[in-house]
Design an enzyme around this catalytic site. Structure first.
Site, short mmCIF file in Angstrom:
data_model
loop_
_atom_site.label_atom_id
_atom_site.label_comp_id
_atom_site.label_asym_id
_atom_site.label_seq_id
_atom_site.Cartn_x
_atom_site.Cartn_y
_atom_site.Cartn_z
N SER A 1 -60.21 -46.09 -85.56
CA SER A 1 -61.54 -46.66 -85.19
C SER A 1 -61.91 -46.08 -83.92
CB SER A 1 -61.37 -48.28 -85.13
OG SER A 1 -60.46 -48.63 -84.20
N GLU A 2 -60.98 -45.96 -83.00
CA GLU A 2 -61.18 -45.24 -81.84
C GLU A 2 -60.16 -44.11 -81.40
OE1 GLU A 2 -64.23 -48.12 -81.42
OE2 GLU A 2 -62.41 -48.46 -81.67
N THR A 3 -60.50 -43.17 -80.65
CA THR A 3 -59.55 -42.20 -79.83
C THR A 3 -60.09 -42.25 -78.67
OG1 THR A 3 -58.75 -40.94 -81.83
CG2 THR A 3 -58.66 -39.89 -79.82
#
Length: 289
Positions: free
Chosen positions: A55-57
Site C-alpha cells: 500500500s505504501e513504500t
C-alpha cells in the site's frame, strides 16, 4: 525488529520490507523502505512502489538535521503514511541506534521515536497537526451506497466526520461489529469517490469501548482494497475524538486487519491541546523474501 539483513531486500534495489503495527510475530501492514544518500527521481520512486506492490513504500535521504521523506502507493504519491513511518523509524534505528528522528514531509516536519529492549522494537510517530469537521451529508450518502450500508447502521455516538492528520479520512462508525466484518465494495467506484472528494481512506470503525475501537480502512485511491493497519487514519481519528470530547482518557487502542487475517495493533496517545499532532505507536516485524 532486529537484524535487518540483505535477505530482507528486493533484488538490487536496497528495498527493505517490514510489517508495521504487528501483533507480535504476525499481522501488521507491509511497507517497503528505501534509505539512500539522495532521493531518486519522482518517476523512479513511483515505479519502485508499483513494483513492490504494498500500500505504501517510503523513501528517505539525509537532509540537514533531518531526513527528507516521501511516500508512494502503487498508484500515486501520498502526503503522509503512518505504518511506513513506523517501518522507516525501525530501519533508521538499526543504522544509528535508538533516538528521535526528524522527518521532513511535504506537509511539514514530524518525528518518529524508536526504543528497543528485550521484547523487541517499538516505534512512535507524532503526526502532522490534526483537524476535523462534520462530514458532508452527500459524501456520507455516497460512502454508504458504496459499501451497501444504510444510515440506520451508523453509530450515533460517533457522528460521521472528515478527519485530517496530513491526509483527509472519512470516518464512519458502525453500530455492529458484524457490519464492519462485512465490508465490501467495488474498487473502481471507491477510487472515483475518493478522488472526487480528495479522501485518502474511508475509515470504518466499531466502538468496542471508549478506549478500544476496531477499524477497517478502504484505500481504493491508492490501488489497494484495504490496509491491515493505517497509522495516518489512526492519528486523524485520535484528533477527531479529541475535538468532540470523547472519553478517551488520553489514549485509545485500535484493532485493525482482523477481518482480512492480518490482525494489527495501534496505540494512539491523544494529548489535550487541540490540533497538536497525535502519537501513534506499534511494533514491526521483518517480512522474509
Amino acid at each position: 525488529m532486529t537484524g535487518i539483513t540483505k535477505a530482507t531486500s528486493l533484488a538490487d534495489t536496497g528495498i527493505l520490507r517490514l510489517a508495521a503495527f504487528s501483533d507480535g510475530p504476525v499481522g501488521g501492514n507491509p511497507a517497503g523502505v528505501l534509505v539512500t544518500a539522495a532521493l531518486p527521481p519522482r518517476a523512479e520512486m513511483q515505479r519502485i512502489a508499483a513494483e513492490v506492490g504494498y500500500s505504501e513504500t517510503v523513501f528517505a535521504a539525509p537532509e540537514g538535521d533531518a531526513w527528507r521523506v516521501r511516500y508512494f502507493s502503487p498508484e500515486a504519491e501520498v502526503a503522509f503514511c503512518g505504518h511506513a513511518t513506523i517501518a522507516l523509524g525501525c530501519v533508521l534505528a538499526e543504522r544509528t541506534g535508538d533516538e528521535v528522528f526528524a522527518l521532513d514531509l511535504s506537509v511539514g516536519r514530524i518525528t518518529v521515536e524508536v526504543r528497543r529492549d528485550g521484547m523487541g522494537t517499538r516505534a512512535t510517530l507524532t503526526s502532522p497537526p490534526t483537524r476535523s469537521t462534520a462530514a458532508d451529508p452527500a459524501v456520507i450518502a455516497a460512502a454508504l451506497d458504496l459499501f451497501g450500508f444504510v444510515s440506520a447502521q451508523l453509530d450515533p455516538a460517533l457522528p460521521p466526520a472528515l478527519a485530517h492528520a496530513g491526509n483527509d479520512h472519512l470516518v464512519l462508525a458502525l453500530r455492529e461489529r458484524a457490519t464492519l466484518a462485512r465490508m465490501d465494495y467495488d474498487m473502481a467506484d471507491g477510487a472515483r469517490l475518493m478522488q472526487r472528494h480528495e479522501l485518502t481512506t474511508i475509515n470504518l470503525v466499531w466502538v468496542d469501548s471508549p478506549r478500544k475501537l476496531h477499524s477497517r480502512n478502504a484505500f481504493a485511491v491508492g490501488g489497494v482494497v484495504e490496509d491491515p493497519a493505517t497509522g495516518a487514519a489512526a492519528a486523524a481519528l485520535g484528533g477527531y475524538l479529541r475535538d468532540i470530547g470523547w472519553p478517551h482518557g488520553g489514549a485509545i487502542d485500535i484493532v485493525q486487519g482482523e477481518d482480512m487475517g492480518a490482525r494489527s495493533l495501534l496505540h494512539v496517545e491523544i494529548g489535550a491541546t487541540p490540533g497538536v499532532g497525535i502519537r501513534v505507536s506499534g511494533t514491526t516485524r521483518i517480512i522474509p523474501l
